[in-house]
Design a protein around this motif. Structure first.
Motif, short mmCIF file in Angstrom:
data_model
loop_
_atom_site.label_atom_id
_atom_site.label_comp_id
_atom_site.label_asym_id
_atom_site.label_seq_id
_atom_site.Cartn_x
_atom_site.Cartn_y
_atom_site.Cartn_z
N LEU A 38 22.78 11.83 -38.86
CA LEU A 38 22.74 12.72 -40.00
C LEU A 38 24.18 12.95 -40.77
O LEU A 38 24.14 12.53 -41.89
CB LEU A 38 22.04 13.96 -39.81
CG LEU A 38 21.65 14.68 -40.91
CD1 LEU A 38 20.71 13.99 -41.82
CD2 LEU A 38 21.34 16.22 -40.57
N ASN A 39 24.86 13.53 -40.09
CA ASN A 39 26.26 13.85 -40.50
C ASN A 39 27.07 12.88 -41.12
O ASN A 39 27.54 12.92 -42.49
CB ASN A 39 27.11 15.02 -39.77
CG ASN A 39 26.56 16.25 -39.36
OD1 ASN A 39 26.11 16.41 -38.23
ND2 ASN A 39 25.77 16.98 -40.03
N LYS A 60 22.60 13.95 -34.05
CA LYS A 60 22.95 14.79 -35.42
C LYS A 60 24.22 14.35 -35.88
O LYS A 60 24.11 14.10 -37.20
CB LYS A 60 22.71 16.28 -34.92
CG LYS A 60 23.26 17.19 -35.86
CD LYS A 60 22.35 17.37 -37.01
CE LYS A 60 23.05 18.13 -38.19
NZ LYS A 60 23.70 19.56 -37.76
N ASP A 92 19.60 21.58 -37.22
CA ASP A 92 19.34 20.58 -38.33
C ASP A 92 18.23 21.26 -39.38
O ASP A 92 17.11 21.24 -38.86
CB ASP A 92 19.04 19.42 -37.73
CG ASP A 92 19.05 18.14 -38.73
OD1 ASP A 92 19.45 18.39 -39.90
OD2 ASP A 92 18.84 16.98 -38.24
N ARG A 93 18.69 21.25 -40.56
CA ARG A 93 17.75 21.41 -41.72
C ARG A 93 18.36 21.35 -42.86
O ARG A 93 19.64 21.91 -43.11
CB ARG A 93 16.85 22.75 -41.41
CG ARG A 93 15.68 22.60 -42.63
CD ARG A 93 15.01 23.84 -42.18
NE ARG A 93 13.48 23.40 -42.69
CZ ARG A 93 12.31 24.24 -42.86
NH1 ARG A 93 12.66 25.55 -42.20
NH2 ARG A 93 11.15 24.00 -42.96
N ASN A 137 27.31 24.35 -37.39
CA ASN A 137 27.50 22.94 -37.27
C ASN A 137 28.78 22.55 -36.73
O ASN A 137 29.79 21.91 -37.36
CB ASN A 137 27.30 22.28 -38.68
CG ASN A 137 27.05 20.93 -38.77
OD1 ASN A 137 26.63 20.14 -37.46
ND2 ASN A 137 27.18 20.11 -39.66
N TRP A 179 12.90 20.17 -39.56
CA TRP A 179 13.92 21.23 -38.79
C TRP A 179 14.19 20.70 -37.45
O TRP A 179 13.01 20.39 -36.76
CB TRP A 179 13.38 22.79 -38.87
CG TRP A 179 12.33 23.20 -38.36
CD1 TRP A 179 11.05 23.20 -38.74
CD2 TRP A 179 12.30 23.70 -36.96
NE1 TRP A 179 10.13 23.63 -37.82
CE2 TRP A 179 10.92 23.95 -36.56
CE3 TRP A 179 13.28 23.81 -35.87
CZ2 TRP A 179 10.56 24.33 -35.39
CZ3 TRP A 179 12.79 24.26 -34.53
CH2 TRP A 179 11.35 24.69 -34.53
#
Length: 503
Positions: A309-310, A305, A240-241, A201, A272
């Motif tokens: 998400l992050n 992502k 991503d998961r 990541n 995922w």
């Protein structure tokens, strides 16, 4: 949440079968026919819940001609994974668990890993495996620390492990050292170099890895560095998961769903994503057939992502630790958090150079995933290393918001809430809060530093605007409390003092 140092005893109950026994009965492919096509560094939980699972599904869907993509895992640090999995022939169970999915629980045995070896003890074995004609891919999930980078994402040649490898390049102890020595051997044997694929990541992880490999190789042999620069490739990827830390309850799923004992079960969410830059030196799995996204440009996926998400994960955690909420799903379930987060994501989308439709689809997925109460994840864990995450994920959003004249108010508020919790060493209720961050950052915050101060940014117009917005958010939380401030910011901005006092 309980993290176990060892799995529960597996000899106490004879009514359960073994993972290997279940595989013999129901195997979707013949593991004896598997050849090693992938050498993977860092066979931890995320790898076993992500890439190893993807390759397993690929092998299960393809005919015997595609059984050349078995995995050899290499561990350079903890040997716990080897200890647990070796008695099971490196088979393990994976359970997909979600309160939001139609099929709430699904479990299966994963068979894509042929072996995992201790790279420090079996250095020559690993190097020869990497130099074998059957290996086309070397993949990594070694976390940022495994790349031995400095604060500017350059190779830290002063690092003790890197310095050791530079002195002893034929017996490396780091992933970077193994990659360079194996590429040297392939060059000397007139073999095509393998493709090296980072699955960590990191922003543009392939470019970061390539830069580190070239710096290391140049220190050993400039001609080798030139060969790697011209012949080897390092595609970027987005992974991503959500694979939470081990919990005691993980061991219940294989026994309940598959009637087997498992020494190293993985429990994860159904979702995922794996986006890979389609740039390979030779053969590769046709894994787009199983849902992998192959693309010439990962940029939009990287934006989504990192931001939806992050960054949003960190934003919710920052608010939650100030509110004294233990789990992420508990926070997102609160109406004030839910409405604020949705509007916050709208602001992020307005500041992100990605088509709005792509953003909308990703945003809906994220909200659903973070509300999964069957995979409890602590806000304390997600809020760790927040200073690094502010610099990596959050400040770029603020910069784009400033450039595009998008309001920063909601984007700033979670950071301010976290700063206040660190400064006061307490949640709003008075419950103690101890930030897991660098001591220098904690000290700076407790001395009154805001965003530019803790990131060490130069003073300029946009950093002044960011800091002013941060100070205002701090005052609002201190004056009106977190939940009221969330409501007010969800109504389009901060109400004036008269309106607030009237309410």
């Amino acid at each position: 949440m309980v993290n176990l140092l060892r799995p529960p005893s597996v000899s106490s109950s004879s009514r359960f079968g073994t993972v290997t026994g279940l595989w013999r009965e129901q195997s979707p492919y013949d593991r004896r026919a598997l050849k090693t096509g992938i050498v993977h560094f860092g066979p931890g939980r995320f790898f076993r819940g992500h890439l190893a699972c993807i390759i397993h599904n690929y092998l299960a869907q393809k005919d015997s001609q595609e059984q050349r993509w078995g995995i050899c895992g290499v561990s350079l640090k903890s040997q716990q994974t080897i200890t647990r999995l070796k008695p099971q022939r490196f088979l393990y169970t994976l359970t997909k668990h979600s309160s939001c999915a139609q099929n709430r629980e699904e479990a299966e045995v994963i068979g894509s890993i042929r072996e995992i070896v201790n790279g420090r003890e079996k250095c020559e074995y690993v190097l020869e495996k990497m130099a074998s004609p059957s290996v086309h891919l070397v993949t990594l999930t070694i976390t940022q620390g495994g790349y031995h980078l400095d604060k500017n994402f350059n190779l830290d040649t002063a690092n003790e492990d890197i310095a050791h490898d530079l002195r002893n390049p034929s017996t490396p102890t780091t992933a970077i050292g193994f990659i360079v020595e194996a590429l040297r051997r392939r060059r000397d044997r007139s073999m095509t170099p393998f493709t090296t694929l980072s699955c960590d990541n990191l922003p543009r992880n392939g470019e970061i890895l390539r830069k580190a490999v070239l710096a290391y190789a140049h220190s050993i042999d400039p001609q080798l560095a030139e060969y790697i620069r011209d012949s080897a490739v390092f595609p970027n990827s987005v992974v991503d998961r959500i694979v939470p830390q081990e919990q005691e309850s993980d061991y219940n799923y294989p026994s309940r769903l598959l009637q087997v004992r498992d020494r190293a079960p993985i429990v994860t969410e159904p979702f995922w994503q794996f986006v890979v830059e389609d740039n390979f030196t030779g053969d590769r799995p046709k894994w787009e057939d199983t849902g992998v996204i192959m693309t010439s440009d990962i940029t939009p996926f990287l934006y989504m992502k990192s931001r939806f998400l992050n960054a949003v994960h960190s934003f919710i955690a920052c608010l939650a630790v100030r509110a004294g909420i233990e789990y992420m799903h508990e926070a997102i379930a609160l109406p004030e958090f839910q409405l604020f987060t949705r509007l916050l994501m709208d602001d992020i989308a307005a500041a992100t150079p990605v088509p709005r439709q792509m953003c909308e689809q990703y945003m809906e997925q994220v909200l659903l995933r973070l509300s999964n109460e069957d995979l409890p994840d602590t806000t304390e864990r997600i809020s760790s290393e927040t200073c690094r995450k502010i610099g990596k994920y959050i400040f770029p959003i603020l910069q784009d918001a400033y450039s595009l004249n998008v309001s920063m108010k909601r984007i700033i508020l979670p950071v301010a809430a976290w700063l206040l919790a660190v400064r006061e060493e307490a949640c709003e209720s008075g419950q103690p809060y101890h930030a897991k961050d660098t001591q220098s950052a904690i000290t700076a915050i407790q001395e009154g530093a805001v965003i530019s101060g803790i990131l060490g940014l130069e003073n300029c117009e946009h950093t002044q605007v960011v800091d002013n917005e941060c100070q205002q958010a701090l005052r609002d939380i201190q004056t009106h409390g977190l939940l009221t401030t969330l409501k007010n910011y969800s109504e389009g901005g901060i109400l004036n003092e008269t309106a607030l006092s009237a309410s």
